[in-house]
Design a protein around this motif. Structure first.
Motif, PDB file in Angstrom:
ATOM      1  N   THR A 143      81.927 -54.136 -27.225  1.00 23.13           N
ATOM      2  CA  THR A 143      82.325 -54.154 -28.712  1.00 23.13           C
ATOM      3  C   THR A 143      80.962 -53.487 -29.268  1.00 23.13           C
ATOM      4  N   PRO A 144      81.330 -53.005 -30.616  1.00 25.35           N
ATOM      5  CA  PRO A 144      80.365 -52.077 -31.456  1.00 25.35           C
ATOM      6  C   PRO A 144      79.564 -53.249 -31.975  1.00 25.35           C
ATOM      7  N   THR A 145      78.761 -53.864 -31.504  1.00 20.15           N
ATOM      8  CA  THR A 145      77.928 -54.683 -32.184  1.00 20.15           C
ATOM      9  C   THR A 145      76.477 -54.925 -31.619  1.00 20.15           C
ATOM     10  N   CYS A 146      75.562 -54.905 -32.421  1.00 15.67           N
ATOM     11  CA  CYS A 146      73.907 -55.136 -31.843  1.00 15.67           C
ATOM     12  C   CYS A 146      73.618 -56.461 -32.120  1.00 15.67           C
ATOM     13  N   HIS A 147      73.132 -56.949 -30.952  1.00 11.89           N
ATOM     14  CA  HIS A 147      72.482 -58.628 -30.748  1.00 11.89           C
ATOM     15  C   HIS A 147      71.114 -58.158 -30.786  1.00 11.89           C
ATOM     16  N   ILE A 148      70.572 -58.783 -31.889  1.00 11.38           N
ATOM     17  CA  ILE A 148      69.094 -58.595 -32.214  1.00 11.38           C
ATOM     18  C   ILE A 148      68.423 -59.962 -31.857  1.00 11.38           C
ATOM     19  N   LYS A 149      67.621 -60.400 -31.037  1.00 11.79           N
ATOM     20  CA  LYS A 149      67.080 -61.742 -30.856  1.00 11.79           C
ATOM     21  C   LYS A 149      65.822 -61.719 -31.752  1.00 11.79           C
ATOM     22  N   VAL A 150      66.063 -62.862 -32.491  1.00 12.53           N
ATOM     23  CA  VAL A 150      65.225 -62.996 -33.907  1.00 12.53           C
ATOM     24  C   VAL A 150      64.399 -64.258 -33.642  1.00 12.53           C
ATOM     25  N   LEU A 151      63.001 -64.167 -33.652  1.00  9.11           N
ATOM     26  CA  LEU A 151      62.123 -65.248 -33.481  1.00  9.11           C
ATOM     27  C   LEU A 151      61.763 -66.098 -34.445  1.00  9.11           C
ATOM     28  N   THR A 152      62.445 -65.984 -35.790  1.00  9.78           N
ATOM     29  CA  THR A 152      62.371 -66.931 -36.884  1.00  9.78           C
ATOM     30  C   THR A 152      63.626 -67.388 -37.395  1.00  9.78           C
ATOM     31  N   GLU A 153      63.908 -68.425 -38.095  1.00  6.74           N
ATOM     32  CA  GLU A 153      64.851 -69.180 -38.424  1.00  6.74           C
ATOM     33  C   GLU A 153      65.493 -68.408 -39.505  1.00  6.74           C
ATOM     34  N   MET A 154      66.830 -67.977 -39.509  1.00  6.72           N
ATOM     35  CA  MET A 154      67.653 -67.243 -40.769  1.00  6.72           C
ATOM     36  C   MET A 154      68.538 -68.149 -41.321  1.00  6.72           C
ATOM     37  N   ASP A 155      68.844 -67.867 -42.569  1.00  6.22           N
ATOM     38  CA  ASP A 155      69.754 -68.702 -43.295  1.00  6.22           C
ATOM     39  C   ASP A 155      71.374 -67.812 -43.065  1.00  6.22           C
ATOM     40  N   ALA A 156      72.066 -68.488 -42.471  1.00  7.42           N
ATOM     41  CA  ALA A 156      73.576 -67.840 -42.206  1.00  7.42           C
ATOM     42  C   ALA A 156      74.107 -67.248 -43.352  1.00  7.42           C
ATOM     43  N   GLY A 157      74.175 -68.196 -44.532  1.00 12.28           N
ATOM     44  CA  GLY A 157      74.778 -67.686 -45.416  1.00 12.28           C
ATOM     45  C   GLY A 157      74.145 -66.235 -46.350  1.00 12.28           C
ATOM     46  N   ARG A 158      72.982 -66.243 -46.410  1.00 10.98           N
ATOM     47  CA  ARG A 158      72.196 -65.044 -46.721  1.00 10.98           C
ATOM     48  C   ARG A 158      72.253 -63.800 -45.944  1.00 10.98           C
ATOM     49  N   VAL A 159      72.414 -64.228 -44.730  1.00  4.38           N
ATOM     50  CA  VAL A 159      72.635 -63.086 -43.794  1.00  4.38           C
ATOM     51  C   VAL A 159      73.898 -62.393 -43.864  1.00  4.38           C
ATOM     52  N   SER A 160      74.914 -63.183 -43.994  1.00  8.93           N
ATOM     53  CA  SER A 160      76.547 -62.843 -44.290  1.00  8.93           C
ATOM     54  C   SER A 160      76.664 -61.964 -45.601  1.00  8.93           C
ATOM     55  N   GLU A 161      75.644 -62.251 -46.618  1.00 10.57           N
ATOM     56  CA  GLU A 161      76.059 -61.670 -47.931  1.00 10.57           C
ATOM     57  C   GLU A 161      75.079 -60.386 -47.852  1.00 10.57           C
ATOM     58  N   SER A 162      74.266 -60.107 -46.990  1.00 13.54           N
ATOM     59  CA  SER A 162      73.600 -58.708 -46.927  1.00 13.54           C
ATOM     60  C   SER A 162      74.603 -57.467 -46.596  1.00 13.54           C
ATOM     61  N   ARG A 163      74.032 -56.481 -47.032  1.00 15.64           N
ATOM     62  CA  ARG A 163      74.529 -55.199 -47.010  1.00 15.64           C
ATOM     63  C   ARG A 163      73.943 -54.126 -46.050  1.00 15.64           C
ATOM     64  N   TRP A 164      72.693 -54.184 -45.890  1.00 19.51           N
ATOM     65  CA  TRP A 164      72.100 -53.359 -45.114  1.00 19.51           C
ATOM     66  C   TRP A 164      70.958 -54.190 -44.263  1.00 19.51           C
ATOM     67  N   LEU A 165      70.467 -53.642 -43.200  1.00 17.08           N
ATOM     68  CA  LEU A 165      69.490 -54.035 -42.265  1.00 17.08           C
ATOM     69  C   LEU A 165      68.676 -52.913 -42.217  1.00 17.08           C
ATOM     70  N   VAL A 166      67.287 -53.251 -42.768  1.00 17.91           N
ATOM     71  CA  VAL A 166      66.179 -52.109 -42.697  1.00 17.91           C
ATOM     72  C   VAL A 166      64.902 -52.573 -41.746  1.00 17.91           C
TER      73      VAL A 166
END
Length: 274
Positions: free
Chosen positions: A107-130
């Motif tokens: 599947t065309p999906t990147c899986h990036i292991k993150v060491l810090t807790e993130m907010d699911a709502g704010r993640v889904s609202e985002s448009r770009w990853l830098v």
């Protein structure tokens, strides 16, 4: 004829005219003495109002600049542009020191292991990853693969159609709809930034505006807010950082109204460590 009783009296016409004349002279003298202090009070109030309006607008701009994606601040006609950070985290470095690519299979999906807790709502609202935007320029133009203002593959910012999800169970950030995309670099500090909008501050026709856009080419404006009117002059300059100092943004704003003019200057240090 009716005779006046003893002790009764009144004002004559001459006395009344004299009293009116004297009262007029006193009123003129008082108004002359008090007019200058009163005018000074009015002018001071006008300057205080303009100063408060300008300071509030510049403080708002400075706060936004401090929350910009590293190396995304740039000068624009009559203003300043930058990409605002919406969510931030640190990822787990892979064995080869690079981030996983967004492969098309299975599947065309990147899986990036993150060491810090993130907010699911704010993640889904985002448009770009830098990731590791170094903001390189050549002749004043953004360099491909090294500057988010020049999207490319590989690059430092995901494609415009990408979407994001946060998997709390596995602590993974999933990047979807970014087929075959690869990041140009891995961040030495393993930082990643999620962004939702581009912010532009500009002056036009005596108005100081804050605008937001949902595309990096700034063709799709989502909001425009008036921060100050009666603008007589404004200038925003950006000096990139060096090995010995951080980047520096200098903000100049002048407001004029009712014959009064105030000018404010504010400088903002920007930590551009990507």
């Amino acid at each position: 004829m009716t005779t006046l009783r003893s002790g009764q009296g009144g004002f004559t016409l001459v006395e009344l005219v004299l009293v009116i004349a004297l009262a007029g002279v006193v009123a003129v003298m008082i108004s002359t003495v008090l007019s200058r202090p009163l005018q000074g009070f009015v002018d001071q109030s006008q300057r205080a109002e303009l100063t408060d309006q300008a300071a509030t607008a510049l403080n708002r701009m400075a706060r936004d600049i401090r929350g910009a994606v590293p190396n995304s601040v740039r000068e624009s006609p009559n203003g300043l542009d930058f990409v605002s950070v919406h969510e931030v985290g640190r990822y787990e470095e892979s064995a080869d020191g690079r981030l996983p690519a967004c492969d098309a299979t299975p599947t065309p999906t990147c899986h990036i292991k993150v060491l810090t807790e993130m907010d699911a709502g704010r993640v889904s609202e985002s448009r770009w990853l830098v990731i590791y935007n170094v903001g390189a320029e050549s002749g004043g133009e953004p360099v491909e693969q090294r500057n988010l203002w020049h999207p490319s593959n590989p690059g430092v910012v995901t494609p415009p159609n990408a979407s994001f999800e946060w998997d709390k169970a596995t602590q993974q950030l999933m990047v979807k709809n970014a087929d075959f995309f690869r990041f140009s670099f891995s961040s030495p500090q393993r930082r990643l930034f999620l962004a939702k909008e581009v912010v532009r501050y500009r002056c036009e026709s005596g108005e100081f505006l804050r605008e937001t856009f949902d595309t990096l080419d700034l063709k799709s404006r989502t909001s425009s807010v008036l921060l100050a009117d009666a603008v007589s002059h404004c200038a925003f300059t950006y000096q990139p950082g060096t090995h010995t100092r951080n980047a520096l943004v200098t903000l100049r704003l002048s407001l004029s109204k009712g014959g009064e003019t105030i000018s404010l200057i504010q400088q903002v240090h920007v930590d551009n460590a990507p």
